[in-house]
Design a protein around this motif. Structure first.
Motif, PDB file in Angstrom:
ATOM      1  N   LYS A  53      -8.062  -3.883  -0.851  1.00  0.00           N
ATOM      2  CA  LYS A  53      -7.985  -3.653   0.599  1.00  0.00           C
ATOM      3  C   LYS A  53      -9.300  -4.063   1.259  1.00  0.00           C
ATOM      4  O   LYS A  53      -9.319  -4.669   2.331  1.00  0.00           O
ATOM      5  CB  LYS A  53      -7.703  -2.176   0.885  1.00  0.00           C
ATOM      6  CG  LYS A  53      -6.341  -1.685   0.491  1.00  0.00           C
ATOM      7  CD  LYS A  53      -6.228  -0.197   0.819  1.00  0.00           C
ATOM      8  CE  LYS A  53      -4.951   0.408   0.308  1.00  0.00           C
ATOM      9  NZ  LYS A  53      -4.912   1.876   0.543  1.00  0.00           N
ATOM     10  N   SER A  66      -4.557   8.193  -1.047  1.00  0.00           N
ATOM     11  CA  SER A  66      -3.301   7.448  -0.991  1.00  0.00           C
ATOM     12  C   SER A  66      -3.316   6.193  -1.858  1.00  0.00           C
ATOM     13  O   SER A  66      -2.280   5.551  -2.036  1.00  0.00           O
ATOM     14  CB  SER A  66      -2.977   7.067   0.454  1.00  0.00           C
ATOM     15  OG  SER A  66      -3.992   6.242   0.996  1.00  0.00           O
ATOM     16  N   ASP A  67      -4.473   5.822  -2.397  1.00  0.00           N
ATOM     17  CA  ASP A  67      -4.538   4.665  -3.282  1.00  0.00           C
ATOM     18  C   ASP A  67      -3.970   4.970  -4.664  1.00  0.00           C
ATOM     19  O   ASP A  67      -3.770   4.066  -5.469  1.00  0.00           O
ATOM     20  CB  ASP A  67      -5.987   4.183  -3.432  1.00  0.00           C
ATOM     21  CG  ASP A  67      -6.530   3.566  -2.157  1.00  0.00           C
ATOM     22  OD1 ASP A  67      -5.818   2.748  -1.557  1.00  0.00           O
ATOM     23  OD2 ASP A  67      -7.657   3.911  -1.749  1.00  0.00           O
ATOM     24  N   SER A  68      -3.726   6.229  -4.957  1.00  0.00           N
ATOM     25  CA  SER A  68      -3.216   6.629  -6.265  1.00  0.00           C
ATOM     26  C   SER A  68      -1.699   6.730  -6.257  1.00  0.00           C
ATOM     27  O   SER A  68      -1.101   7.184  -5.277  1.00  0.00           O
ATOM     28  CB  SER A  68      -3.806   7.990  -6.674  1.00  0.00           C
ATOM     29  OG  SER A  68      -3.136   8.511  -7.806  1.00  0.00           O
ATOM     30  N   VAL A  84     -12.460   4.571  -1.847  1.00  0.00           N
ATOM     31  CA  VAL A  84     -11.187   5.029  -2.396  1.00  0.00           C
ATOM     32  C   VAL A  84     -10.660   6.201  -1.577  1.00  0.00           C
ATOM     33  O   VAL A  84     -11.407   7.117  -1.221  1.00  0.00           O
ATOM     34  CB  VAL A  84     -11.341   5.464  -3.865  1.00  0.00           C
ATOM     35  CG1 VAL A  84     -10.022   5.950  -4.431  1.00  0.00           C
ATOM     36  CG2 VAL A  84     -11.869   4.307  -4.697  1.00  0.00           C
ATOM     37  N   SER A  85      -9.369   6.170  -1.264  1.00  0.00           N
ATOM     38  CA  SER A  85      -8.718   7.288  -0.596  1.00  0.00           C
ATOM     39  C   SER A  85      -7.624   7.837  -1.497  1.00  0.00           C
ATOM     40  O   SER A  85      -7.173   7.161  -2.430  1.00  0.00           O
ATOM     41  CB  SER A  85      -8.118   6.850   0.742  1.00  0.00           C
ATOM     42  OG  SER A  85      -7.056   5.938   0.544  1.00  0.00           O
ATOM     43  N   GLU A 140      -7.340  -0.856  -6.239  1.00  0.00           N
ATOM     44  CA  GLU A 140      -6.520  -0.964  -5.030  1.00  0.00           C
ATOM     45  C   GLU A 140      -7.402  -0.920  -3.788  1.00  0.00           C
ATOM     46  O   GLU A 140      -7.224  -1.693  -2.845  1.00  0.00           O
ATOM     47  CB  GLU A 140      -5.499   0.180  -4.974  1.00  0.00           C
ATOM     48  CG  GLU A 140      -4.339   0.039  -5.943  1.00  0.00           C
ATOM     49  CD  GLU A 140      -3.318  -0.975  -5.484  1.00  0.00           C
ATOM     50  OE1 GLU A 140      -3.429  -1.469  -4.346  1.00  0.00           O
ATOM     51  OE2 GLU A 140      -2.409  -1.281  -6.262  1.00  0.00           O
ATOM     52  N   ALA A 141      -8.374   0.014  -3.795  1.00  0.00           N
ATOM     53  CA  ALA A 141      -9.291   0.129  -2.665  1.00  0.00           C
ATOM     54  C   ALA A 141     -10.124  -1.144  -2.525  1.00  0.00           C
ATOM     55  O   ALA A 141     -10.396  -1.609  -1.409  1.00  0.00           O
ATOM     56  CB  ALA A 141     -10.200   1.339  -2.847  1.00  0.00           C
ATOM     57  N   ARG A 187       0.936  -2.928  -7.771  1.00  0.00           N
ATOM     58  CA  ARG A 187       1.602  -2.350  -6.630  1.00  0.00           C
ATOM     59  C   ARG A 187       1.494  -3.254  -5.415  1.00  0.00           C
ATOM     60  O   ARG A 187       0.476  -3.837  -5.146  1.00  0.00           O
ATOM     61  CB  ARG A 187       0.895  -1.026  -6.327  1.00  0.00           C
ATOM     62  CG  ARG A 187       1.833   0.104  -6.076  1.00  0.00           C
ATOM     63  CD  ARG A 187       1.153   1.443  -6.081  1.00  0.00           C
ATOM     64  NE  ARG A 187      -0.250   1.448  -5.824  1.00  0.00           N
ATOM     65  CZ  ARG A 187      -1.122   2.123  -6.568  1.00  0.00           C
ATOM     66  NH1 ARG A 187      -0.724   2.757  -7.625  1.00  0.00           N
ATOM     67  NH2 ARG A 187      -2.382   2.146  -6.273  1.00  0.00           N
ATOM     68  N   THR A 234       0.862  -1.163   0.000  1.00  0.00           N
ATOM     69  CA  THR A 234       0.000   0.000   0.000  1.00  0.00           C
ATOM     70  C   THR A 234       0.899   1.212   0.000  1.00  0.00           C
ATOM     71  O   THR A 234       1.575   1.483   0.965  1.00  0.00           O
ATOM     72  CB  THR A 234      -0.872  -0.004   1.227  1.00  0.00           C
ATOM     73  OG1 THR A 234      -1.601  -1.192   1.231  1.00  0.00           O
ATOM     74  CG2 THR A 234      -1.769   1.198   1.238  1.00  0.00           C
ATOM     75  N   ALA A 238      -6.792   3.143  -8.733  1.00  0.00           N
ATOM     76  CA  ALA A 238      -7.030   3.467  -7.327  1.00  0.00           C
ATOM     77  C   ALA A 238      -8.277   2.750  -6.818  1.00  0.00           C
ATOM     78  O   ALA A 238      -8.317   2.272  -5.674  1.00  0.00           O
ATOM     79  CB  ALA A 238      -7.174   4.979  -7.164  1.00  0.00           C
ATOM     80  N   GLN A 239      -9.309   2.656  -7.650  1.00  0.00           N
ATOM     81  CA  GLN A 239     -10.529   1.959  -7.256  1.00  0.00           C
ATOM     82  C   GLN A 239     -10.267   0.481  -7.020  1.00  0.00           C
ATOM     83  O   GLN A 239     -10.773  -0.123  -6.058  1.00  0.00           O
ATOM     84  CB  GLN A 239     -11.596   2.125  -8.340  1.00  0.00           C
ATOM     85  CG  GLN A 239     -12.915   1.423  -8.028  1.00  0.00           C
ATOM     86  CD  GLN A 239     -13.637   2.017  -6.839  1.00  0.00           C
ATOM     87  OE1 GLN A 239     -13.770   3.239  -6.746  1.00  0.00           O
ATOM     88  NE2 GLN A 239     -14.104   1.171  -5.929  1.00  0.00           N
TER      89      GLN A 239
END
Length: 305
Positions: free
Chosen positions: A64, A93-95, A90-91, A60-61, A175, A2, A57-58
């Motif tokens: 999590k 920091s996910d980008s 989504v936050s 990645e969220a 990532r 992350t 990013a979506q």
């Protein structure tokens, strides 16, 4: 992993890059011209070329969230209720772009300065009882393995370990994983950042940004070093001086278009690196697509969408 692009790590990379010899010019593919320099108004929409080979990013969220959801389902089997959002959230920091070039968001720095924004409330582990933590982690407070709870066997590594194992198939690309795909992504991101830091065009932009910052009463040679000498960085929250400097930092980036210039330079280094390994990146993109499809399938299964 992350990924949070810590300023201390940036500073270390930046300092070493700054002392190194100028990097070789990126060799762009014949089908791609130089990346145009974005205007300050467009910096929030920038996406580096490497993102074509990474989870969004979506996604990645969502990954999590799947982990948290699987932990919650496991914990319920032992009579413990662990709260989890109804769907992925989504936050920033996910980008990959989150603070890649230092602070850039006026709203965020007005509250957090150079500190990483954090949500209020205790972390899950801290909020749970000792019995719940034992099932979550598979060990007690003394570190001794816990093998059973409420008459049921506890999996190796607890519910967290079980969730990690069940989602290990999704950690082969993108990532945060340890696979070859992640290594290629990580190397490309790291090399392009170091090369861009040492590029004369970015160094010139740093000089203009630094001069602008001095006009506001602050001193820093580059954005990655901006916060390193602030005493408040050792505290949980920023003080007024840190916030003022961060606000000046963001303003000077906009005045000098530092982010637009830096992005264009780094994007070209990434284009060059990607063009040199077409087969490896083609395979990586296919892996990413399969990974994204599986994540979406699992999320739908758990949310009923």
């Amino acid at each position: 992993m992350t990924v949070l692009f810590a300023l201390s790590a940036l500073a270390a990379a930046g300092c070493s890059a700054g002392r190194a010899a100028p990097p070789p010019a990126p060799v762009l593919p014949a089908t791609a011209g130089p990346t145009p320099t974005a205007s300050p108004a467009d910096v929030d929409t920038l996406q580096l070329p490497i993102t074509e080979y990474m989870l969004t990013a979506q996604q990645e969220a969502a990954l999590k969230w799947l982990n948290a959801k699987k932990v919650a389902v496991c914990m319920q089997q032992y009579g413990f209720d662990v709260p989890v959002a109804r769907a992925p959230v989504v936050s920033a920091s996910d980008s990959i772009m989150f603070r890649r070039y230092g602070v850039t968001d006026p709203a965020s720095v007005s509250t957090w300065g150079y500190h990483l924004p954090r949500r209020e409330g205790k972390a899950l582990q801290a909020a749970l009882s000792s019995a719940e933590n034992a099932v979550l982690l598979g060990r007690d407070a003394a570190g001794k393995p816990v093998t059973s709870s409420n008459g049921q066997a506890v999996p190796d590594g607890g519910c967290q370990g079980k969730a990690n194992a069940e989602l290990s198939e999704l950690q082969s690309a993108g990532r945060g994983s340890n696979g070859a795909g992640a290594q290629l992504v990580g190397q490309t991101k790291g090399d392009s950042f170091a090369h861009s830091m040492a590029d004369p065009r970015v160094q010139e932009a740093f000089g203009k940004w630094s001069e602008c910052l001095r006009g506001g009463g602050f001193d820093a040679k580059s954005p990655v070093e901006a916060a390193e000498n602030l005493p408040s960085m050792k505290e949980l929250r920023p003080d007024a001086d840190e916030i003022r400097m961060a606000q000046a930092d963001v303003d000077c980036k906009a005045r000098t278009n530092l982010v637009g210039i830096w992005f264009a330079v780094e994007a070209d280094y990434q284009k060059g690196a990607i063009a040199q390994q077409p087969q490896a990146f083609g395979k990586l993109k296919a892996e990413r697509d399969a990974q994204a499809a599986r994540i979406d399938e699992l999320v739908k299964g758990l949310t009923g969408r």
